[in-house]
Write an enzyme that holds these catalytic residues in place. Structure first.
Site, PDB file in Angstrom:
ATOM      1  N   CYS A  73       0.847  -1.183   0.000  1.00  0.00           N
ATOM      2  CA  CYS A  73       0.000   0.000   0.000  1.00  0.00           C
ATOM      3  C   CYS A  73       0.886   1.237   0.000  1.00  0.00           C
ATOM      4  O   CYS A  73       2.102   1.143   0.230  1.00  0.00           O
ATOM      5  CB  CYS A  73      -0.945   0.011   1.202  1.00  0.00           C
ATOM      6  SG  CYS A  73      -0.126  -0.104   2.811  1.00  0.00           S
ATOM      7  N   ARG A 107       4.311  -8.542   5.332  1.00  0.00           N
ATOM      8  CA  ARG A 107       5.064  -9.668   4.769  1.00  0.00           C
ATOM      9  C   ARG A 107       4.589 -11.034   5.260  1.00  0.00           C
ATOM     10  O   ARG A 107       4.389 -11.244   6.450  1.00  0.00           O
ATOM     11  CB  ARG A 107       6.554  -9.525   5.098  1.00  0.00           C
ATOM     12  CG  ARG A 107       7.385 -10.594   4.377  1.00  0.00           C
ATOM     13  CD  ARG A 107       8.854 -10.514   4.708  1.00  0.00           C
ATOM     14  NE  ARG A 107       9.598 -11.415   3.845  1.00  0.00           N
ATOM     15  CZ  ARG A 107      10.761 -11.987   4.164  1.00  0.00           C
ATOM     16  NH1 ARG A 107      11.332 -11.736   5.316  1.00  0.00           N
ATOM     17  NH2 ARG A 107      11.353 -12.805   3.315  1.00  0.00           N
ATOM     18  N   LEU A 108       4.422 -11.940   4.297  1.00  0.00           N
ATOM     19  CA  LEU A 108       4.302 -13.368   4.554  1.00  0.00           C
ATOM     20  C   LEU A 108       5.596 -13.974   4.035  1.00  0.00           C
ATOM     21  O   LEU A 108       5.827 -14.020   2.823  1.00  0.00           O
ATOM     22  CB  LEU A 108       3.090 -13.955   3.823  1.00  0.00           C
ATOM     23  CG  LEU A 108       2.829 -15.451   4.022  1.00  0.00           C
ATOM     24  CD1 LEU A 108       2.442 -15.744   5.464  1.00  0.00           C
ATOM     25  CD2 LEU A 108       1.726 -15.917   3.082  1.00  0.00           C
ATOM     26  N   SER A 109       6.459 -14.419   4.921  1.00  0.00           N
ATOM     27  CA  SER A 109       7.824 -14.826   4.548  1.00  0.00           C
ATOM     28  C   SER A 109       7.821 -16.178   3.840  1.00  0.00           C
ATOM     29  O   SER A 109       7.417 -17.187   4.430  1.00  0.00           O
ATOM     30  CB  SER A 109       8.707 -14.899   5.801  1.00  0.00           C
ATOM     31  OG  SER A 109       8.652 -13.685   6.513  1.00  0.00           O
ATOM     32  N   ILE A 110       8.312 -16.185   2.603  1.00  0.00           N
ATOM     33  CA  ILE A 110       8.352 -17.406   1.799  1.00  0.00           C
ATOM     34  C   ILE A 110       9.779 -17.686   1.303  1.00  0.00           C
ATOM     35  O   ILE A 110      10.262 -18.810   1.379  1.00  0.00           O
ATOM     36  CB  ILE A 110       7.404 -17.297   0.580  1.00  0.00           C
ATOM     37  CG1 ILE A 110       5.970 -16.976   1.020  1.00  0.00           C
ATOM     38  CG2 ILE A 110       7.456 -18.572  -0.258  1.00  0.00           C
ATOM     39  CD1 ILE A 110       5.295 -18.041   1.851  1.00  0.00           C
ATOM     40  N   ASP A 126      13.973 -12.666  -4.039  1.00  0.00           N
ATOM     41  CA  ASP A 126      13.571 -12.305  -5.394  1.00  0.00           C
ATOM     42  C   ASP A 126      13.203 -10.827  -5.482  1.00  0.00           C
ATOM     43  O   ASP A 126      13.256 -10.231  -6.561  1.00  0.00           O
ATOM     44  CB  ASP A 126      12.405 -13.183  -5.877  1.00  0.00           C
ATOM     45  CG  ASP A 126      11.183 -13.123  -4.985  1.00  0.00           C
ATOM     46  OD1 ASP A 126      11.294 -12.690  -3.824  1.00  0.00           O
ATOM     47  OD2 ASP A 126      10.096 -13.537  -5.439  1.00  0.00           O
ATOM     48  N   VAL A 167     -11.864 -30.108   0.192  1.00  0.00           N
ATOM     49  CA  VAL A 167     -13.100 -29.855   0.933  1.00  0.00           C
ATOM     50  C   VAL A 167     -14.262 -30.521   0.205  1.00  0.00           C
ATOM     51  O   VAL A 167     -14.188 -30.792  -0.993  1.00  0.00           O
ATOM     52  CB  VAL A 167     -13.404 -28.346   1.093  1.00  0.00           C
ATOM     53  CG1 VAL A 167     -12.383 -27.673   1.985  1.00  0.00           C
ATOM     54  CG2 VAL A 167     -13.509 -27.650  -0.257  1.00  0.00           C
ATOM     55  N   SER A 225      -2.158 -24.656  -7.026  1.00  0.00           N
ATOM     56  CA  SER A 225      -3.562 -24.770  -7.391  1.00  0.00           C
ATOM     57  C   SER A 225      -3.699 -24.748  -8.914  1.00  0.00           C
ATOM     58  O   SER A 225      -2.851 -24.197  -9.612  1.00  0.00           O
ATOM     59  CB  SER A 225      -4.362 -23.627  -6.755  1.00  0.00           C
ATOM     60  OG  SER A 225      -5.747 -23.825  -6.908  1.00  0.00           O
TER      61      SER A 225
END
Length: 619
Positions: free
Chosen positions: A5, A47-50, A97, A283, A357
């Site tokens: 943002c 952040r979502l740490s990958i 990256d 599911v 996915s």
């Protein structure tokens, strides 16, 4: 995988504002946050740490210190690009990256986008030029929204972050509602929130000195005429198998475990089986085999040796989740499978941070059953089109009996009958239920420039099926399929990767002839051949079913009927709709006079969205 943002222009409270904007999208990145504040720019990041868990913090600057970036996504060829940049003498401080991306932009400018392989939504501030660049990936996997508010240019990964910016006045975009009722999502650039726009797939935005321009850098153009006719089907199968293998390998790059979503179908089955993932997630519903693919998925998991996690969704929890689902969607989406995806993502997020996915395979390789329609209509090619049109108009006046719809569609050109995989309300039906007069174009008028563009670019060479594919690639895929994949997964801090929507795979798929897609009485013909070794035979041979959701059944049961009836007679419903028309749809469905489930659901989800964002303005 993260949330971004920011805004241009100075504010005394800019630190407070950016923190509020970041808080609104905390679910996209619960691991850490960061911000960058200068006189003319403020950037925020969750952040979502990958990748590079220790050192990949953002915002990040280029090697020369001039560019500053916030980036949501993954660049799958970052290792190759890094080696290329190091050859130019650029040194790196991290193994992320993000650092490769910012330095690729430093080196190549706008042309950097052509070199990327991945999914992304990012913003880059150029300190020297005092300019901002936004970009969204080729297919629209990752979202980017923007608005101009009181002299500030504001952007974010989700609309709710822009809503947190001071001074925005919430107003519903009536034209978005009109298109939504037909498409089941809004295809417009302006969102359901008046004055807030989405950057479209394959586009970049350049902002400087209070003005901005938008450029197209990539189009999902099919080019079947470029197919080398010396290549036989066996060679195509082998080439596709190699392309898919390469894409999956790149999409498995991660410093955390990668799992897989698994239905009973071909696309997810291939990814779960071929990727080397250890865990898979499914599911279903306790409404009989028609509405549950758990057993079919279990056979794939058993063959691949996967640890299989299953979540059965009850009718009550499905209903109870609707307000949260619509909140996380940002805009109304009348695809009931979004709710199932919400629960699937929640289940997966309890075990892994990343999943593969199967989105995109049907659009690229011709997987939807509706794509077979042009072949079925060929059976009556001997009847002059003018005669078919007259018969179709007469058939439209008949009761809804078997064969009626076929006659109607046979009397229409593909440009008239096809707007995508969903076509909920026709123009007359919209006019009947909407309280305010329809002011925007019809769905056909809206798509007319696109069909004209197709005709011009391809000189009339595309067949009807390929025109249908093109519509779905441009509108349905980002508007419905990818929107729900991103929003429902990020609601639970889960990264979804879609290996079929890889630029290298698309370049191959775009040249495939129709015979490689619809053949031998099946869809996705060459794709099925390429992935068959990884699947049980019965999975490989299954026809496309979609994501079966039992709303048709539930809407005829007393509890749901009464709850929907209450919403359809609410003051919010009366603001937008002729409620007596809505109640008639509901009554006819309950009494089994018609299957109005999708029409009911389309209005229902809009009302739930409206209540969450406007009636209560709750967060």
């Amino acid at each position: 995988m993260c949330g971004i943002c920011g805004f241009t222009g100075y504010r005394q409270d800019q630190k407070t504002v950016i923190e509020r904007m970041m808080k609104a999208i905390e679910h996209r990145g619960p691991d850490s946050e960061g911000s960058f504040c200068r006189e003319k720019i403020t950037l925020g990041f969750r952040r979502l740490s990958i990748i590079d868990l220790e050192d990949g913090q953002q915002p990040m600057e280029s090697a020369d210190g001039n560019l500053h970036i916030v980036f949501n996504g993954e660049i799958y060829n970052y290792k190759e690009l890094r080696a290329e940049l190091e050859a130019f003498g650029i040194s790196f401080c991290t193994h992320s990256d993000t650092e490769v991306l910012i330095n690729t932009i430093q080196q190549y400018g706008e042309k950097a986008l052509d070199k990327l392989r991945g999914m992304f939504g990012f913003a880059v501030w150029n300190e020297q030029e005092q300019s901002l660049m936004l970009a969204r990936d080729f297919f629209g996997i990752k979202p980017v929204y923007y608005a101009e508010i009181d002299g500030h240019f504001v952007f974010a990964s989700e609309i709710k972050s822009i809503l947190a910016f001071p001074g925005y006045e919430r107003k519903v975009n009536q034209k978005a509602l009109e298109q939504y009722l037909s498409f089941q999502y809004s295809p417009l650039e302006e969102t359901f929130f008046r004055g807030i726009y989405k950057l479209m797939p394959g586009h970049m935005l350049l902002y400087k000195n209070g003005n901005y321009e938008i450029k197209t850098y990539f189009k999902t153009k099919l080019a079947p005429g470029q197919w080398d006719r010396k290549t036989n089907m066996e060679q195509l199968r082998n080439q596709l198998a190699e392309n898919l293998k390469d894409s999956v390998e790149h999409h498995m790059l991660s410093d955390v475990e990668v799992g897989a979503f698994l239905s009973g179908g071909v696309d997810s089955g291939y990814l779960a089986s071929s990727s080397g993932a250890d865990q898979a997630f499914t599911v279903g519903f306790d409404e009989g085999d028609r509405y549950s693919e758990v057993n079919k998925a279990a056979k794939v998991a058993e063959k691949a040796g996967l640890k299989h996690h299953v979540k059965i969704i009850s009718k009550q929890e499905f209903w109870d989740a609707l307000p949260d689902v619509m909140y996380h969607m940002d805009e109304p989406l009348a695809d009931a499978s979004a709710v199932a995806l919400y629960f699937l993502s929640k289940e997966a997020a309890g075990h892994v941070k990343v999943v593969l996915s199967g989105e995109g395979a049907d659009e690229l390789f011709g997987g939807y059953n509706i794509y077979r329609e042009p072949e079925s209509l060929k059976k009556i090619d001997w009847i002059p089109f003018g005669v078919r049109r007259v018969i179709g108009k007469l058939a439209a006046k008949l009761p809804d009996v078997k064969g009626r719809d076929f006659l109607i569609r046979a009397g229409m050109k593909v440009e008239e009958r096809f707007i995508g995989n969903a076509y909920i309300y026709r123009e007359k039906e919209k006019a009947q239920i909407l309280k305010n007069k329809v002011t925007g174009p019809s769905t056909q008028e809206y798509l007319r420039p696109f069909f004209e563009e197709l005709e011009s670019e391809n000189r009339g060479s595309l067949r009807d099926m390929e025109k249908m594919q093109s519509v779905d690639l441009r509108y349905w895929l980002p508007g419905d399929i990818l929107q729900k994949a991103d929003k429902m997964s990020m609601a639970h801090s889960l990264e979804v990767r879609v290996p079929f929507l890889d630029k290298e795979v698309f370049d191959f798929a775009a040249k495939l002839p129709k015979e490689a897609k619809i053949a031998a009485g099946t869809t996705k013909y060459i794709f099925r051949k390429a992935v068959s070794e990884f699947l049980p035979q019965e999975t490989d041979e299954r026809r496309k079913l979609g994501f079966p959701i039992p709303i048709r059944v539930w809407l005829r049961q007393d509890d749901w009927y009464q709850m929907v009836k209450e919403l359809f007679t609410s003051k919010e419903a009366e603001e937008f709709f002729h409620t007596e028309e809505l109640l008639q749809l509901l009554k006819d469905h309950k009494e089994k006079k018609a299957d109005n489930s999708r029409k009911i659901w389309t209005v229902l989800t809009f009302l739930i969205w409206y209540d969450r964002f406007f009636a209560t303005c709750s967060k």
